[in-house]
Write a protein that holds these residues in place. Structure first.
Motif: not given
Length: 236
Positions: A27-32, A36-38, A55-63
């Motif tokens: 079951d997959v949810d998406l974020c871009h 939003s992922a956080l 990624m924009p707004k907040l990169n993967g490391f910061d997330t």
């Protein structure tokens, strides 16, 4: 059905991976974007979060850093760069696994299933004999059911992968455990010829646990062979 949060700013790639993963029973949810992922990662119970680095707004490391402040949900990092420094930074910040892009969807599925088995979410594959719930070695205590580690009365925050590695080493106290065995038992996959993820996870685990109170080394590296958890009275 295992629930996955897939985070990548490449919307076309996300949709392709979502379709493939859903065919495999996820079951997959998406974020871009990272923000939003956080929000979703902290407010929804996911079995694994797949997190892109760029990624924009907040990169993967910061997330990941923000997630780890409040959540132990397993995280698989993906990046197009594939640099070793990205892997090291990701593991040090609490990532459970790493997959360079472009990746095979089948390999992504295999990694996700391995993570889910490792954290005990897929009970149907659990054919192992029951483990002792409470292990004690020196000042270190490990509780398998509660998934807790305590050192000298103080809880130690470990990722799921670090916890699994420590459990294997504590069960094999004083015995050398090869990288191949650690990879199979703790990460549920085979050791690749250039895979250094075990070394990075063990480096983080050693740093978090520190030495025994008497100053003796807790985890010893045997170059080219593997690792062992020493008894408190042993000298490296």
């Amino acid at each position: 059905m295992s629930r996955i949060l897939l985070v990548d700013d490449d919307k076309e790639l996300c949709e392709l991976l979502q379709e493939f993963l859903e065919l495999e029973g996820f079951d997959v949810d998406l974020c871009h974007d990272g923000q939003s992922a956080l929000r979703k990662g902290l407010n929804t119970a996911y079995d694994v979060i797949v997190l892109d680095v760029m990624m924009p707004k907040l990169n993967g490391f910061d997330t990941l850093r923000e997630l780890r402040g409040e959540s132990n949900t397993p995280v698989l990092m993906m990046t197009a760069r594939g640099d070793e420094i990205d892997r090291i930074v990701g593991f040090e910040m609490g990532a459970d696994d790493y997959l360079p892009k472009p990746c095979s969807p089948r390999e992504l599925v295999a990694r996700l299933k391995a993570i889910i088995r490792r954290v005990g979410l897929d009970k149907s594959t659990d054919n192992e004999p029951p483990l002792a719930d409470h292990l004690i070695i020196g000042d270190l205590e490990l509780f398998t059911t509660a998934h807790r580690v305590i050192r000298d009365g103080t809880p130690i925050e470990l990722t799921h992968t670090e916890f699994s590695l420590l459990l294997v080493l504590m069960q094999q106290l004083g015995n050398l455990v090869s990288k191949e065995e650690l990879m199979r038992k703790a990460l549920n996959r085979k050791l690749g010829p250039f895979d250094r993820s075990i070394d990075m996870h063990l480096s983080n685990l050693r740093r978090k646990l520190g030495p025994y109170p008497n100053g003796n080394t807790r985890i010893k590296t045997v170059r080219g062979m593997g690792y062992l958890l020493l008894k408190p009275e042993d000298t490296p």
